[in-house]
Design a protein around this motif. Structure first.
Motif, PDB file in Angstrom:
ATOM      1  N   ALA A  69      59.838  10.712  40.304  1.00 14.30           N
ATOM      2  CA  ALA A  69      60.762   9.765  39.609  1.00 14.30           C
ATOM      3  C   ALA A  69      61.578  11.192  39.011  1.00 14.30           C
ATOM      4  N   ASN A  70      61.363  11.902  39.699  1.00 16.65           N
ATOM      5  CA  ASN A  70      62.856  12.926  39.827  1.00 16.65           C
ATOM      6  C   ASN A  70      62.777  14.062  38.953  1.00 16.65           C
ATOM      7  N   THR A  71      61.882  14.016  37.986  1.00 18.09           N
ATOM      8  CA  THR A  71      62.087  15.094  36.827  1.00 18.09           C
ATOM      9  C   THR A  71      61.789  16.389  37.595  1.00 18.09           C
ATOM     10  N   PRO A  72      62.236  16.818  36.852  1.00 16.55           N
ATOM     11  CA  PRO A  72      62.121  18.593  37.274  1.00 16.55           C
ATOM     12  C   PRO A  72      60.919  19.169  36.615  1.00 16.55           C
ATOM     13  N   TYR A  73      60.091  20.311  37.230  1.00 20.68           N
ATOM     14  CA  TYR A  73      59.143  21.017  36.604  1.00 20.68           C
ATOM     15  C   TYR A  73      59.392  22.188  37.457  1.00 20.68           C
ATOM     16  N   LEU A  74      59.827  23.599  36.397  1.00 23.41           N
ATOM     17  CA  LEU A  74      59.099  24.234  36.633  1.00 23.41           C
ATOM     18  C   LEU A  74      57.851  25.202  37.033  1.00 23.41           C
ATOM     19  N   ALA A  75      57.522  25.460  37.879  1.00 19.93           N
ATOM     20  CA  ALA A  75      56.142  26.384  38.702  1.00 19.93           C
ATOM     21  C   ALA A  75      56.109  27.696  38.809  1.00 19.93           C
ATOM     22  N   LEU A  76      55.533  28.351  37.719  1.00 20.62           N
ATOM     23  CA  LEU A  76      55.277  29.665  37.725  1.00 20.62           C
ATOM     24  C   LEU A  76      53.368  30.094  37.388  1.00 20.62           C
ATOM     25  N   ARG A  77      53.191  30.506  37.946  1.00 19.29           N
ATOM     26  CA  ARG A  77      51.268  31.219  37.690  1.00 19.29           C
ATOM     27  C   ARG A  77      51.698  31.639  36.178  1.00 19.29           C
ATOM     28  N   PRO A  78      50.474  31.325  35.189  1.00 21.70           N
ATOM     29  CA  PRO A  78      49.746  31.946  34.091  1.00 21.70           C
ATOM     30  C   PRO A  78      50.337  32.816  34.163  1.00 21.70           C
ATOM     31  N   LEU A  79      50.409  33.514  32.960  1.00 16.82           N
ATOM     32  CA  LEU A  79      49.999  34.815  32.301  1.00 16.82           C
ATOM     33  C   LEU A  79      48.722  34.976  31.994  1.00 16.82           C
ATOM     34  N   LEU A  80      48.428  35.916  31.551  1.00 19.07           N
ATOM     35  CA  LEU A  80      46.903  35.618  30.679  1.00 19.07           C
ATOM     36  C   LEU A  80      47.018  35.563  29.247  1.00 19.07           C
ATOM     37  N   PRO A  81      48.411  35.702  28.870  1.00 21.37           N
ATOM     38  CA  PRO A  81      48.436  35.265  26.715  1.00 21.37           C
ATOM     39  C   PRO A  81      49.028  33.743  27.042  1.00 21.37           C
ATOM     40  N   ASP A  82      49.612  32.856  28.343  1.00 21.92           N
ATOM     41  CA  ASP A  82      49.184  31.381  29.009  1.00 21.92           C
ATOM     42  C   ASP A  82      47.997  31.321  29.070  1.00 21.92           C
ATOM     43  N   TYR A  83      47.447  31.925  29.384  1.00 19.84           N
ATOM     44  CA  TYR A  83      46.063  31.088  29.832  1.00 19.84           C
ATOM     45  C   TYR A  83      44.971  30.617  28.728  1.00 19.84           C
ATOM     46  N   VAL A  84      45.081  32.450  28.018  1.00 20.82           N
ATOM     47  CA  VAL A  84      44.235  32.314  26.692  1.00 20.82           C
ATOM     48  C   VAL A  84      44.491  31.501  25.285  1.00 20.82           C
ATOM     49  N   LEU A  85      46.151  31.120  24.998  1.00 21.04           N
ATOM     50  CA  LEU A  85      46.337  29.582  24.511  1.00 21.04           C
ATOM     51  C   LEU A  85      45.850  27.914  24.400  1.00 21.04           C
ATOM     52  N   ALA A  86      46.192  28.125  26.473  1.00 20.71           N
ATOM     53  CA  ALA A  86      45.146  26.380  26.725  1.00 20.71           C
ATOM     54  C   ALA A  86      44.229  26.951  27.074  1.00 20.71           C
ATOM     55  N   MET A  87      43.285  27.954  26.761  1.00 14.83           N
ATOM     56  CA  MET A  87      41.713  27.732  27.158  1.00 14.83           C
ATOM     57  C   MET A  87      40.625  27.372  26.431  1.00 14.83           C
ATOM     58  N   PRO A  88      39.766  26.476  27.225  1.00 21.00           N
ATOM     59  CA  PRO A  88      39.091  25.576  26.410  1.00 21.00           C
ATOM     60  C   PRO A  88      37.878  26.585  25.366  1.00 21.00           C
TER      61      PRO A  88
END
Ligand SMILES: C[S@@+](CC[C@H](N)C(=O)[O-])C[C@H]1O[C@@H](n2cnc3c(N)ncnc32)[C@H](O)[C@@H]1O
Length: 287
Positions: A69-88
């Motif tokens: 639908a032409n929506t832009p998404y920025l793509a990055l590898r998650p950093l360790l803090p990103d990973y920790v905040l999102a982890m189950p």
């Protein structure tokens, strides 16, 4: 579990163009994050249309990809803090702001042998493993089998496989064999004072104990128990507060919200056997 591509030296590949097996964090125009593992021929379905994984494979990190639908998404590898905040998680995790303090003030060095309890969701374990590096070792205890399962999943997902220098034991730290000595010990558990006998007998002279407790009553019990053991330097106690700022043009001000309280931090160093703890009048700052 989808395995990430591994680099012999560094574990999962964390730089260079995206490859199949990489974990990628997409950010939409509203700042929301979505996580996926790249696989040739697959699509990731967003509410703004699908994104072909093949558009990302081979692209440099930091690329912008368009959905159907032409929506832009920025793509990055998650950093360790990103990973920790999102982890189950089963148990509450140690937030990045506190993990950083633990690694620094706990002086977790490359090659260190670290003992940790409880492993909980494995968030701190990820930081400890990174800090000790391949020549160090982390031994984690977790009394609850269900929490240990979360820890295993989260650590394996972050490192792409079970790190060889990580040993997770499902059980009570109080049952640890004190012959397996440690350079650093980190306690994040409800009643850390209950395991102090084993901590005292496991930590090498000069070694650092880090305690992490949520309430003032726990803090008081822990500090007094350490003083009673009489084999520690004077406990250093503090908390960390990080206040994010909004900085756009001239509108530069603190954000309205912050994570105000997580837990209190404490460090103490093991004295040599038979030494009387010196009385310290003035405490060094934790700045
Ligand atoms: C707050 S969680 C730890 C979170 C972890 N540090 C993280 O960052 O994901 C506390 C954990 O300690 C475990 N625990 C409590 N007493 C314990 C003991 N005596 N030995 C081992 N684990 C214990 C609990 O089951 C719980 O999972």
């Amino acid at each position: 579990m989808q395995s990430e591509q591994l680099d012999e030296e560094r574990g999962p590949v964390r730089s260079g163009p995206f490859r199949p097996g990489d974990r990628v964090q997409l950010t939409d125009p509203k700042g929301r994050h979505f996580s996926l593992v790249l696989e040739r021929g697959q699509s990731y379905h967003t509410h703004r249309g699908a994104i072909d994984h093949d558009k990302l494979i081979g692209a440099p990190e930091g690329s912008v990809v368009l959905s159907a639908a032409n929506t832009p998404y920025l793509a990055l590898r998650p950093l360790l803090p990103d990973y920790v905040l999102a982890m189950p998680r089963g148990a509450q995790v140690i937030y990045p702001k506190d993990a950083a303090q633990i690694v620094m003030w706990g002086d977790v060095f490359p090659g260190a042998r670290v003992l940790e309890a409880g492993a909980g969701s494995g968030a701190l374990t990820c930081s400890l493993l990174r800090a000790v590096g391949p020549t160090g070792h982390v031994r984690s205890y977790e009394i609850r089998a269900d929490h240990a399962e979360h820890a295993v999943t989260n650590v394996e997902r972050f490192y792409g496989e079970r790190p060889e220098n990580w040993d997770l034991r499902v059980g009570d730290l109080a049952d640890h064999d004190t012959g397996e000595t440690a350079d650093r010990i980190v306690l994040d558990m409800l009643a850390p004072w209950e395991v102090l006998p084993v901590v005292r007998d496991t930590l090498v002279p000069g070694g650092v104990l880090v305690g992490y407790v949520a309430t003032t009553t726990q803090l008081s019990t822990l500090t007094e128990a350490l003083r009673e053991q009489a084999c520690w330097t004077e406990p250093q106690v503090w908390e960390s507060m990080v206040r994010p700022w909004h900085a756009v043009g001239l509108a530069v001000r603190p954000e309205h919200r912050m994570i105000a309280h997580t837990a209190f931090l404490l460090t103490a160093r093991r004295l040599a056997d038979g030494v009387t703890p010196p009385r310290v009048q003035r405490r060094p700052s934790r700045g």
